[in-house]
Design an enzyme around this catalytic site. Sequence first.
Site, PDB file in Angstrom:
ATOM      1  N   ASP A  52       4.480  -4.204  -7.303  1.00  0.00           N
ATOM      2  CA  ASP A  52       3.894  -2.973  -6.742  1.00  0.00           C
ATOM      3  C   ASP A  52       4.563  -1.734  -7.326  1.00  0.00           C
ATOM      4  OD1 ASP A  52       5.957  -4.306  -5.052  1.00  0.00           O
ATOM      5  OD2 ASP A  52       5.985  -2.382  -4.039  1.00  0.00           O
TER       6      ASP A  52
ATOM      7  N   GLY B 136       0.815  -1.228   0.000  1.00  0.00           N
ATOM      8  CA  GLY B 136       0.000   0.000   0.000  1.00  0.00           C
ATOM      9  C   GLY B 136       0.840   1.265   0.000  1.00  0.00           C
TER      10      GLY B 136
END
Length: 547
Positions: free
Chosen positions: A288, A113
């Site tokens: 990511d 995240g």
Amino acid sequence: MSDFRSTLMITQLNQLQFDNRFVRDLPADPVVENYRRQVSGAIYSRVNPTPVKNPLLVAGAKEVAALIDLPESIFTQTDFVQAFSGNQLLAGMQPHACCYGGHQFGNWAGQLGDGRAINLGEVRNQKGEHWTLQLKGAGPTPYSRTADGLAVLRSSVREFLCSEAMFHLGVPTTRALSLVTTGEWVRRDMFYDGNPQLEPGAVVCRVAPSFTRFGNFEIFSARGEIDLLRQLAEFTIRTDFTHLLSDKSADVSSDTYVQWFNEICISTAQLIAHWMRVGFVHGVMNTDNMSILGLTIDYGPYGWLEGYEPDWTPNTTDAQGRRYRYINQPRVALWNLAQLGNALYPLVNAVEPLQQALEKYRVEYERCTQRDMANKLGLSQFDPVQDQLLTDNLLQTLQSAEIDMTIFYRLLALVSLDGIHQYTDQQWVDIVRPAYYLHPDKKAEQAMANWLRTYSQRLQQDYVVNGNDDQQRRQRMNAVNPKYVLRNYLAQQAIDKAAEGDNSEIEKLLQILRKPYDEQPEHEDYFAKRPEWARHKAGCSMLSCSS
Ligand code: AMP
Ligand code: MG
């Protein structure tokens, strides 16, 4: 033209129009307190930037300001530095951090995240384009795990300069609007040797149509949150791939998801071909750090090939396995796409079309590299029969001695078809000699002379058949072979000065790197091999992930 632009410009930050589609259309985390946690059932969490003590502008990119209709003079307004350090929200901003996961160094890492990135919102400019503004280093978010959510000056200068350098090189990338220092200190263990130091904190404002990564889809698929997966995929298609929708109001079909994945494979292939063309090594190609739009994203321990070493990686954390070495980037991108394909499977429910899309990656990558190689060598087109061998031999020859990639290709453009028949080996090698780091031995010199001779015969043929003369060829070559790239030691010199409060070198590099293909004779000293002192100096050759 300039009149036209100025009528489009706005003069005040509070005139920026935000149209926050992401926040509006997608499910938010109901928890609004800012503490570190696993977030499920949501695509993002609302979180405010942490205010800083004494924000100061270090640099701004006027071209990026123009994307959101702002004039260059905006950088000197006091509310600018307040807004883009995270101290003050502008009307319409809805700050949030996204939930994503990722495969790091080949292993599934679970929830990662936006641990130190905070999206401020989407500016809708007067052309109707949406540009997401994102602060990097503006404090912790629910996704910060064990880290502090901050960034230091050194890595922020590198991100700011390289985003812009890549854009001007014609490489798809996120952009950088501004770089500010926070007036606060951040503790970092740069060498991972148990000796943390205090470094100046900084915040970069990044700008892109979206910062969505492969990992944003992977996390929901891995958790079986297929409804969230579908919502994010549909949103992404509706905002950034609208051309795939013939009926804008209908549900997105599984065929459309397949077409979308095809486009991601193709844009990723094009991106990697660009990196290979200019000698860029990303350094941390985890899923990511892969943009769904095929942009270069997350500038960490990246680097540029200096001596042409295909196995080089700038990332000290990767020094053992060298997963992210220069030559492995095309393969890793395909592996990453396969992970994305797996994640999207629940939307498609068929393996075959996803596999076919991965095959398109290979085809597109080959098409791009053949075209790029022809241009890099100045050939009017790539002839698979003779030019593959010519290319393979060149890349082998470049490795046989330590030869600077950037300088080599610029010097190669100096080959002239006049009088070459009488050239001795020495004379041939002299053309590219300034690109050598070490004096080549006899064998290496002979190999280079042989290659150049074969190359010149190919040029002769291209001239006879296609009329591709010296001048045309040079133009073609110098349009794809940059003269100026952001070598690590150049970035480091700018960082060292900035740490002492002198931002002039950042400004100068930004200026030079705006025209990386131009001769710029007044900046010839930046067209230079990495100096010997920089060979093993921290920040000048390899870097750690600590930033
Ligand atoms: P990276 O290796 O920089 O792509 O980062 C991997 C993950 O670590 C991402 O989720 C980042 O947001 C997070 N991360 C990296 N540095 C920090 C930091 N200083 N504070 C919080 N999260 C971080
Ligand atoms: Mg990252």
